[in-house]
Design a protein around this motif. Structure first.
Motif, PDB file in Angstrom:
ATOM      1  N   ALA A  24       0.834  -1.208   0.000  1.00 52.83           N
ATOM      2  CA  ALA A  24       0.000   0.000   0.000  1.00 52.83           C
ATOM      3  C   ALA A  24       0.864   1.251   0.000  1.00 52.83           C
ATOM      4  CB  ALA A  24      -0.922  -0.006   1.215  1.00 52.83           C
ATOM      5  N   HIS A  25       1.954   1.214   0.759  1.00 56.74           N
ATOM      6  CA  HIS A  25       2.867   2.368   0.802  1.00 56.74           C
ATOM      7  C   HIS A  25       3.516   2.590  -0.562  1.00 56.74           C
ATOM      8  CE1 HIS A  25       5.616   5.289   2.535  1.00 56.74           C
ATOM      9  NE2 HIS A  25       6.625   4.640   1.959  1.00 56.74           N
ATOM     10  N   ALA A  26       3.946   1.491  -1.220  1.00 54.47           N
ATOM     11  CA  ALA A  26       4.565   1.611  -2.540  1.00 54.47           C
ATOM     12  C   ALA A  26       3.569   2.142  -3.563  1.00 54.47           C
ATOM     13  CB  ALA A  26       5.115   0.255  -2.980  1.00 54.47           C
ATOM     14  N   LEU A  27       2.332   1.646  -3.499  1.00 52.86           N
ATOM     15  CA  LEU A  27       1.299   2.124  -4.422  1.00 52.86           C
ATOM     16  C   LEU A  27       1.009   3.599  -4.203  1.00 52.86           C
ATOM     17  CD1 LEU A  27      -0.812   1.509  -6.599  1.00 52.86           C
ATOM     18  CD2 LEU A  27      -2.396   0.853  -4.774  1.00 52.86           C
ATOM     19  N   PHE A  28       0.977   4.028  -2.946  1.00 52.39           N
ATOM     20  CA  PHE A  28       0.739   5.432  -2.614  1.00 52.39           C
ATOM     21  C   PHE A  28       1.846   6.313  -3.209  1.00 52.39           C
ATOM     22  CE2 PHE A  28       1.431   8.930   0.503  1.00 52.39           C
ATOM     23  CZ  PHE A  28       0.275   9.639   0.238  1.00 52.39           C
ATOM     24  N   GLU A  29       3.103   5.873  -3.109  1.00 52.98           N
ATOM     25  CA  GLU A  29       4.217   6.649  -3.655  1.00 52.98           C
ATOM     26  C   GLU A  29       4.139   6.715  -5.183  1.00 52.98           C
ATOM     27  OE1 GLU A  29       8.082   5.683  -2.353  1.00 52.98           O
ATOM     28  OE2 GLU A  29       7.728   6.383  -0.309  1.00 52.98           O
ATOM     29  N   ILE A  30       3.782   5.607  -5.812  1.00 51.00           N
ATOM     30  CA  ILE A  30       3.686   5.586  -7.278  1.00 51.00           C
ATOM     31  C   ILE A  30       2.575   6.521  -7.761  1.00 51.00           C
ATOM     32  CG2 ILE A  30       3.087   4.142  -9.260  1.00 51.00           C
ATOM     33  CD1 ILE A  30       4.430   1.802  -7.790  1.00 51.00           C
ATOM     34  N   LEU A  31       1.434   6.466  -7.092  1.00 58.34           N
ATOM     35  CA  LEU A  31       0.296   7.293  -7.521  1.00 58.34           C
ATOM     36  C   LEU A  31       0.569   8.779  -7.299  1.00 58.34           C
ATOM     37  CD1 LEU A  31      -2.726   5.144  -6.246  1.00 58.34           C
ATOM     38  CD2 LEU A  31      -1.891   5.399  -8.598  1.00 58.34           C
ATOM     39  N   THR A  32       1.137   9.142  -6.141  1.00 61.55           N
ATOM     40  CA  THR A  32       1.443  10.556  -5.903  1.00 61.55           C
ATOM     41  C   THR A  32       2.479  11.075  -6.892  1.00 61.55           C
ATOM     42  OG1 THR A  32       3.010   9.851  -4.182  1.00 61.55           O
ATOM     43  CG2 THR A  32       0.829  10.593  -3.461  1.00 61.55           C
ATOM     44  N   SER A  33       3.470  10.236  -7.211  1.00 61.85           N
ATOM     45  CA  SER A  33       4.480  10.640  -8.193  1.00 61.85           C
ATOM     46  C   SER A  33       3.838  10.867  -9.560  1.00 61.85           C
ATOM     47  CB  SER A  33       5.570   9.568  -8.293  1.00 61.85           C
ATOM     48  OG  SER A  33       6.506   9.894  -9.297  1.00 61.85           O
ATOM     49  N   LEU A  77      -1.997  20.208  -6.675  1.00 65.01           N
ATOM     50  CA  LEU A  77      -1.185  21.424  -6.574  1.00 65.01           C
ATOM     51  C   LEU A  77      -1.952  22.530  -5.863  1.00 65.01           C
ATOM     52  CD1 LEU A  77       0.598  21.608 -10.060  1.00 65.01           C
ATOM     53  CD2 LEU A  77       1.484  20.749  -7.883  1.00 65.01           C
ATOM     54  N   ARG A  78      -3.267  22.587  -6.088  1.00 66.58           N
ATOM     55  CA  ARG A  78      -4.071  23.607  -5.402  1.00 66.58           C
ATOM     56  C   ARG A  78      -4.138  23.336  -3.906  1.00 66.58           C
ATOM     57  NH1 ARG A  78     -10.344  24.465  -6.450  1.00 66.58           N
ATOM     58  NH2 ARG A  78     -10.554  24.260  -4.224  1.00 66.58           N
ATOM     59  N   ILE A  79      -4.237  22.068  -3.530  1.00 70.88           N
ATOM     60  CA  ILE A  79      -4.236  21.715  -2.103  1.00 70.88           C
ATOM     61  C   ILE A  79      -2.926  22.136  -1.449  1.00 70.88           C
ATOM     62  CG2 ILE A  79      -4.156  19.753  -0.511  1.00 70.88           C
ATOM     63  CD1 ILE A  79      -6.168  18.340  -2.294  1.00 70.88           C
ATOM     64  N   VAL A 121       6.376  16.528  -0.380  1.00 71.66           N
ATOM     65  CA  VAL A 121       5.448  17.393   0.345  1.00 71.66           C
ATOM     66  C   VAL A 121       4.020  16.871   0.198  1.00 71.66           C
ATOM     67  CG1 VAL A 121       4.546  19.738   0.542  1.00 71.66           C
ATOM     68  CG2 VAL A 121       6.957  19.385   0.028  1.00 71.66           C
ATOM     69  N   ALA A 122       3.669  16.422  -1.002  1.00 69.61           N
ATOM     70  CA  ALA A 122       2.315  15.910  -1.253  1.00 69.61           C
ATOM     71  C   ALA A 122       2.043  14.651  -0.433  1.00 69.61           C
ATOM     72  CB  ALA A 122       2.125  15.617  -2.737  1.00 69.61           C
ATOM     73  N   ARG A 123       3.045  13.773  -0.338  1.00 65.41           N
ATOM     74  CA  ARG A 123       2.856  12.553   0.458  1.00 65.41           C
ATOM     75  C   ARG A 123       2.653  12.885   1.924  1.00 65.41           C
ATOM     76  NH1 ARG A 123       7.631  10.555  -2.816  1.00 65.41           N
ATOM     77  NH2 ARG A 123       6.678   9.562  -4.637  1.00 65.41           N
ATOM     78  N   GLY A 124       3.410  13.866   2.406  1.00 65.44           N
ATOM     79  CA  GLY A 124       3.221  14.264   3.793  1.00 65.44           C
ATOM     80  C   GLY A 124       1.864  14.893   4.033  1.00 65.44           C
TER      81      GLY A 124
END
Length: 332
Positions: free
Chosen positions: A12-21, A57-59, A121-124
């Motif tokens: 789940a962590h790896a998927l989260f990083e891939i999607l945010t990237s 980016l707006r967030i 920054v987005a992941r955080g």
């Protein structure tokens, strides 16, 4: 859903990083289109509160930039007129793409480097930072990479969930020496310095565009009024300091500005500092492309006149027509 269908925590962590990237890179790339700026939403377009073209980016803008004292106090016209107009003008300029040049350009290199920072920054912002037990008495060996990486994690834990940030400000007011700070701050400084050095090494030395970026940095260095920046940063009030930096970027450094101080009529001629920086960067790119064109025309393997004429015609086409040609050629 069975247990076998569920993702493990690591997956789940790896998927989260891939999607945010993927999302960050896609939204940054979309900023080159005028329609993206037109539907960006607040603060550029307050009427576009829903259905923003770049929601992540707006967030980040609302979470980290608009809350700063200097930016939360500016008028709405600063965003809707100045920033919106600047972004739209840059997009409508139809700047060249890396695949038009046949190599990775400076803007693509810098945007990719900045995207790696925005991703973190987005992941955080979206995923938070897992809380662990705060360690306040640990010792770290700054020559040991494992210790430095562990110190960075402890540093973030104490910044987010503790009071380390307040202690750092108090200590910074007392001394200018890094050695007077806590060991975790010294080790975290070493970590940040290493990451920054790696970023510079990759972009300025390893990257094929390194020498071009060094020349660009030299031009920016000559344009930067360091004395005025230093004096502005000394202002104690954060809102006044940020307002002063904004005015410095938008101030016109010419003879008319000086004479207006002595009562002469002010003139609107000339460019401000930000305009000069953008102008020099773009002019340098245009000059480089013209040199390459001249070398191609004079080479033994130069295309015939009809091919060169087709290339010149392509350069004068609107962005939509150029994109159609790219799609037909199979470049994109």
């Amino acid at each position: 859903m069975t247990d076998q269908d569920q993702l493990s925590s690591d997956q789940a962590h790896a998927l989260f990083e891939i999607l945010t990237s993927h999302v960050v890179l896609n939204e940054i790339e979309c900023l080159k289109y005028p329609k993206t700026i037109a539907t960006f939403g607040p603060p550029l377009q307050p009427s576009q509160a829903d259905g923003a073209s770049t929601p992540l980016l707006r967030i980040l803008l609302e979470s980290f930039i608009l809350i700063l004292p200097g930016f939360r106090n500016v008028t709405a016209r600063f965003w809707t007129d100045n920033i919106f107009r600047l972004a739209t003008t840059l997009d409508e300029a139809n700047l060249s793409e890396s695949y038009d040049k046949g190599s990775v350009g400076i803007r693509r290199t810098l945007s990719t480097a900045s995207a790696s920072i925005v991703e973190s920054v987005a992941r955080g912002r979206l995923g938070g930072y897992p809380k662990q037990a705060l360690k306040t008495d640990s010792k770290y060996d700054t020559s040991n990479p494992d210790d430095v990486a562990k110190a960075w994690d402890d540093f973030l834990q104490r910044i987010i969930y503790g009071d380390l940030l307040d202690k750092m400000f108090v200590k910074a007011a007392e001394t200018d020496e890094l050695s007077d700070h806590e060991p975790v701050v010294q080790a975290a400084h070493q970590y940040a310095l290493t990451i920054f050095a790696a970023l510079l090494h990759h972009n300025l030395i390893v990257s094929p565009r390194g020498q071009s970026m060094v020349s660009l940095l030299n031009r920016l260095h000559r344009l930067t009024p360091y004395f005025l920046v230093k004096q502005t940063l000394k202002i104690g009030n954060a809102a006044s300091m940020l307002n002063g930096m904004t005015q410095l970027l938008l101030a016109k450094m010419n003879l008319s500005t000086l004479t207006s101080w002595f009562g002469a009529q002010a003139s609107d001629s000339g460019m401000n500092l930000l305009q000069q920086i953008i102008s020099q960067v773009l002019n340098a790119e245009v000059s480089e492309l013209r040199k390459r064109l001249k070398q191609i025309e004079q080479s033994q393997d130069a295309p015939d006149k009809s091919q060169l004429e087709s290339l010149r015609k392509y350069a004068s086409q609107p962005a939509e027509e150029q994109q159609k040609m790219r799609n037909q050629s199979g470049i994109v």
